[in-house]
Design an enzyme around this catalytic site. Structure first.
Site, PDB file in Angstrom:
ATOM      1  N   GLU A 111      37.515  28.184  44.740  1.00 59.87           N
ATOM      2  CA  GLU A 111      38.421  28.778  43.758  1.00 59.87           C
ATOM      3  C   GLU A 111      39.713  27.984  43.656  1.00 59.87           C
ATOM      4  O   GLU A 111      40.314  27.878  42.589  1.00 59.87           O
ATOM      5  CB  GLU A 111      38.698  30.246  44.095  1.00 59.87           C
ATOM      6  CG  GLU A 111      37.450  31.143  44.093  1.00 59.87           C
ATOM      7  CD  GLU A 111      36.629  31.062  42.813  1.00 59.87           C
ATOM      8  OE1 GLU A 111      37.199  30.736  41.745  1.00 59.87           O
ATOM      9  OE2 GLU A 111      35.403  31.301  42.875  1.00 59.87           O
TER      10      GLU A 111
ATOM     11  N   HIS B  61      42.557  22.527  38.836  1.00 59.92           N
ATOM     12  CA  HIS B  61      42.178  22.125  37.481  1.00 59.92           C
ATOM     13  C   HIS B  61      43.196  22.696  36.474  1.00 59.92           C
ATOM     14  O   HIS B  61      43.638  22.004  35.555  1.00 59.92           O
ATOM     15  CB  HIS B  61      40.769  22.651  37.196  1.00 59.92           C
ATOM     16  CG  HIS B  61      40.086  22.035  36.007  1.00 59.92           C
ATOM     17  ND1 HIS B  61      38.911  22.533  35.504  1.00 59.92           N
ATOM     18  CD2 HIS B  61      40.402  20.987  35.226  1.00 59.92           C
ATOM     19  CE1 HIS B  61      38.536  21.803  34.468  1.00 59.92           C
ATOM     20  NE2 HIS B  61      39.420  20.854  34.276  1.00 59.92           N
TER      21      HIS B  61
END
Ligand SMILES: [Zn+2]
Length: 687
Positions: free
Chosen positions: A471, A477
């Site tokens: 996660e 990202h």
């Protein structure tokens, strides 16, 4: 009564760095009026764009669309936190009422004929060629979004697709609420010490705390969630209780009562199939995959079926190895025995006791380890921030800076399970990086760890540690995004690409650099012994038959359900018959049985898209190989290239191109097969 003008959710976010999320000012009663006002505002903005007398161009149409709807995005970000982590009581009624209204509002925008005519004109104009590549992609992105929402249909066709979307939104909300209810409503309370046989002390303590919290002091609670079920099935020596916990967990929403999801699934599948046909696709799977790296269901199926036989063959070997030990107990391996005897084989074969690993996996230390790795790879520094509003007292916030102290974004962490919180682990973007308003991203990671009693250090399992790093890869990202337009930023990429950054980040946990520094004993602070690290590394392909088959069975059922077209599907029969055709080993069930498959039925999210994890696994194994070939997991040159070509670009370029720019070639499947101990395409097994 809250009047719209005084509604705190409608106000722009204030505070540092483009404003922070006003969790402290959110009340459940404010969501409905705020969402309604924000939708009205967005629709009014869109009408102005559509009615513009000037000829359609990039600025007055595409960029204007990109700028519109900011109030709605802010309100929806807060609402989504309640929907996923505080979904109890009065909020559920708000969600049930608002979900179809939100779907109807989205249809009004993306089926707006005047607006689409302008978008289409920009897309087809000679001026398109003069735009820069990212602008061209933004035009393409919006055009595609309109077409996929039915903007080219006739009036009755549009009305029907809009009605389908509204009905689906209601069904998705019910699906989720049923799942929450079945997870909260079936707690197994153990009352006698002999029912704890085999359970390690940390699990007993957490179970005692969970029981006390639920007003069963002096007992032990086994919750109906993955985080409770998996350790119980791994360690409980009581086969009768293992079976009971297994049956309760895998029967969620399949009990023929008010929370049964099967009839919802039949209706969802029929509506999706009809919507796809109206939009010009043979099935929902074809419609979904048209916007993916795989592009067609056939290519996704081909990859899955390339891996499936090797995985099934490995399961048969795993069962054979387990059966040698189980025979002494008079046991023939059943699904509730798999984790228990796999653990025994691991101990016997590799002298590795995962329970001896757990004390070295302390949640806060591992969090520091994730930060350390992100700093080493991408130059990011994480600093705790006090005093920012949170939605729940368990949430904490860190400020993220890049080299030179430039603020990159905020990272929120909501680690613990509670009533009304979706199970599993996920990342969300409260604010996507916004290159138009120069607002940095605000992201969060959410997990369901069980709090240790009295604020003691929380020890987590190896699998949970992997999930934590996963996660966090999504969070990076979102944080590293550097894209001019928010629709193309951060994790707004196609589904079978978005798991690349998350799965790549999993690899960092198993590096000596991270383990030596951060896998420290929760009590003594001693680092994990090198011998234990070596054993974990040596067992990476252990039990990969189970893990792969459990996952792939779910991915294959998902795809086949959405290829079934207009058949009326009985999910129970479909699941049973399809698994039989596939040769599903009887000792394993799907990781998410159909009535519980929230990835697929709580939204369109991963529908016909659960294969994405495998698709991305080809990419992330191949990408990690690039690091290893260059000099190791922290090779600075590869890290820079990975940051610039993958993490920073969002969806601003085609993901196939992005990957080729990073890797210098097309992805290869070999590294994935080798890591799981499966034969390579040429028949060899690698090292
Ligand atoms: Zn993920």
């Amino acid at each position: 009564m809250s009047s719209v003008s005084a509604n705190p959710l409608l106000a722009p976010w204030t505070g540092p760095h483009g404003g922070i999320v006003p969790f402290d000012r959110a009340r459940v009663t404010d969501f409905k009026p705020a969402l309604e006002a924000a939708m009205d505002e967005h629709l009014a903005e869109v009408e102005l764009i559509a009615a513009d007398a000037a000829p359609p161009g990039f600025e007055n149409t595409i960029l204007a669309l990109e700028r519109a709807g900011q109030t709605f995005r802010r309100v929806a970000a807060v609402y989504a936190v309640w929907a996923s982590t505080l979904n109890t009581g009065a909020f559920q009624a708000v969600e049930t009422e608002m979900e179809p209204k939100i779907a109807a509002y989205a249809s009004k925008i993306y089926q707006h004929s005047g607006l689409f005519a302008r978008v289409d004109a920009v897309y087809r104009s000679p001026g398109f060629a003069a735009l820069d590549p990212v602008q061209q992609r933004l035009v393409w992105f919006h055009h595609t979004h309109f077409v996929r929402a039915g903007a080219q249909l006739d009036v009755p066709g549009k009305a029907r697709v809009a009605a389908i979307n509204e009905r689906l939104a209601t069904l998705y909300a019910s699906f989720s609420q049923h799942l929450l209810a079945d997870e909260a409503g079936h707690v197994l309370y153990l009352r006698h010490a002999d029912e704890l046989a085999g359970l390690p002390e940390s699990i007993r303590a957490a179970a005692a705390a969970a029981a006390a919290e639920r007003e069963h002091p002096g007992e032990w609670a086994v919750l109906n969630t993955r985080s409770s079920m998996e350790p119980f099935l791994t360690y409980s020596a009581r086969r009768d209780l293992r079976e009971r916990v297994w049956r309760t967990y895998y029967s969620r929403c399949d009990n023929g009562d008010a929370h049964d999801n099967k009839s919802l699934i039949t209706e969802i599948l029929a509506l999706r199939a009809e919507r796809a046909r109206r939009l010009g696709f043979p099935t929902h799977a074809h419609w979904r995959l048209a916007d993916s790296m795989a592009q067609t269901p056939e290519r996704a199926l081909e990859l899955m079926m390339q891996v499936w036989p090797a995985a099934v063959a490995r399961v048969h070997e795993e069962v054979r190895d387990m059966q040698k030990i189980a025979a002494a107990d008079g046991v023939t391996i059943a699904p509730w025995d798999y984790r228990y005897y796999a653990d025994k084989v691991r101990k016997a074969t590799y002298a590795l006791d995962m329970n001896a690993v757990k004390p070295y996996l302390e949640l806060e230390q591992l969090r520091e380890g994730m930060f350390w790795a992100a700093e080493r790879l991408y130059g990011l520094a994480f600093t705790p921030v006090q005093g920012l509003p949170v939605a729940h007292p368990d949430m904490r916030v860190w400020g993220v800076t890049a080299a030179g102290g430039r603020h990159v974004g905020y990272w929120y962490f909501d680690p613990y399970a509670r009533a009304g919180k979706n199970s599993g682990a996920w990342m969300s973007e409260y604010r996507t990086q916004d290159g138009i308003n120069l607002s940095p991203p605000i992201v969060s990671n959410n997990t369901n760890f069980v709090k240790a009693p009295g604020g003691a250090p929380v020890e987590i399992s190896w699998d949970d540690a992997v999930a934590l790093f996963h996660e966090f890869g999504h969070a990076l990202h979102g944080l590293c995004s550097n894209v001019p337009y928010p629709s193309l930023a951060g994790t707004n990429t196609v589904r079978d690409f978005v798991e690349l950054p998350s799965q790549l980040n999993e690899n960092l946990l198993l590096t000596s650099e991270v383990l030596e520094r951060f896998a420290r004993h929760a009590q003594s602070g001693e680092p994990m012994p090198a011998e234990l690290v070596a054993k974990i590394k040596a067992t990476q392909s252990f039990n990969q038959g189970f893990a792969t088959v459990e996952y792939l069975a779910a991915a294959l059922i998902d795809m086949k359900l959405h290829l079934a077209g207009s058949e009326a599907v009985d999910p129970d029969v479909f699941e049973r018959e399809t698994l039989a055709e596939l040769g599903m080993p009887p000792q394993i069930v799907m990781r998410h049985r159909t009535p519980q498959f929230a990835h697929v039925f709580a939204s369109d999210g991963y529908s016909a898209g659960y294969y994405s994890y495998l698709w991305a696994a080809v990419l992330d194994h191949d990408a990690f190989q690039a690091f290893l070939e260059a000099g190791g997991p922290f090779d600075p040159d590869v890290a820079r290239r990975y940051h610039d070509e993958i993490l920073a670009v969002g969806n601003s370029i085609d993901p196939r191109t992005a990957y080729r720019r990073f890797r210098g070639r097309e992805p290869k499947i070999d590294a994935l097969l080798r890591s799981r101990g499966f034969p390579l395409a040429d028949g060899t097994t690698g090292e």
